[in-house]
Design an enzyme around this catalytic site. Structure first.
Site: not given
Ligand code: PEP
Length: 256
Positions: A9-11, A101, A103, A173, A179, A218, A239-240
């Site tokens: 997920n590049w956001k 998600h 967010e 999640e 994040g 994470s 994500g990151g």
């Molecule tokens: C996400 O945004 O779905 C996610 C899991 O982010 P991160 O890996 O950065 O925690």
């Protein structure tokens, strides 16, 4: 047998240049893994910002890497400024779409009802809905993880047409791990995933057996293997670390 899925997920990150470099690195690395026999049969997908979807389609259409939007509109088309529809996602070759998600739930006020509508729209259009669920830190500390996740999933099971759920993917999640650099322990992840599969089994045993449940929060190259070892963990939503080619490739390898 459920095929593991690793999705990035590049956001709201990237530029033409960085997206191009990321895709090049990813496809080169995955091709090398295949040549070296390092990764078994897994699926890899990326969720770029919608503005990069054409670029991603051009670069990935002849590869095994799938792509999708990070969100879709509850409505079919029309006066919904800023939104994208399932038909648009399909038109640009998307195979999957993220729905609900944390967010989107927290920042844009998406409700369980919105999420159910989106899952249904995506599923009926032949897209794979990746339904994101998870508890906040406060909810976990109050011992309400299973209750919160069950509410989020039941809203979909109850309100989305069954035929829209045949390819459903669930991403567990925990909000406190997204994040933040905090990750659920492998035991916490497996426990939550087993509870989700148990909930699905109460609804439909076949669905429970086939539905892939990803862990997100994470995930990094350094912790992916131990998290993915859980019997009910079928890959990850990242994500990151998905913005770092080498780290994302390490995560893909851990799933295969
Ligand atoms: C996400 O945004 O779905 C996610 C899991 O982010 P991160 O890996 O950065 O925690």
């Amino acid at each position: 047998m459920r095929k593991p899925l690793v999705a990035g997920n590049w956001k709201m990150n990237g530029s033409r240049e960085s997206v191009s470099a990321l895709i090049d690195g990813l496809t080169t690395g995955l091709t090398q893994f295949a040549k070296d026999g390092l990764v078994n049969d897994i699926e890899v997908a990326v969720f770029p910002s919608a503005v990069f979807v054409q670029q991603v389609e051009n670069a990935l259409s002849s590869t095994n890497v799938a792509w999708g939007l990070q969100n879709i509109c509850t409505a079919e088309s029309g006066a919904y400024t800023g939104e994208a529809s399932v038909a648009m996602a399909k038109d640009f070759g998307c195979k999957l779409v993220l729905v609900g998600h944390s967010e989107r739930r927290a920042i844009y006020g998406e409700t369980d009802a919105d999420v159910a509508t989106k899952v249904e729209r995506a599923g009926l259009a032949g897209l794979v809905p990746v339904l994101c669920v998870g508890e906040s830190l406060e909810e976990r500390q109050e011992g309400r993880t299973d209750e919160v996740v069950a509410r989020q999933i039941k809203a979909v099971l109850k309100n989305s047409a069954p035929e829209s759920l045949t390819e459903l993917v669930i991403a567990y999640e925990p909000v406190w791990a997204i994040g933040t650099g905090l990750t659920a322990t492998p035991e916490q992840a497996q426990e939550a995933h087993a509870a989700i599969r148990g909930l699905l089994a109460e609804h439909d045993a076949d669905m429970a057996a086939r539905t892939r449940i990803l862990y997100g929060g994470s995930v990094k190259g350094s912790n992916a293997a131990e998290i993915f070892a859980g019997a009910d963990v079928d890959g990850g939503l990242v994500g990151g670390a998905s913005l770092d080619v080498q780290d994302f490739l390490t995560i893909c390898r851990a799933a295969g």
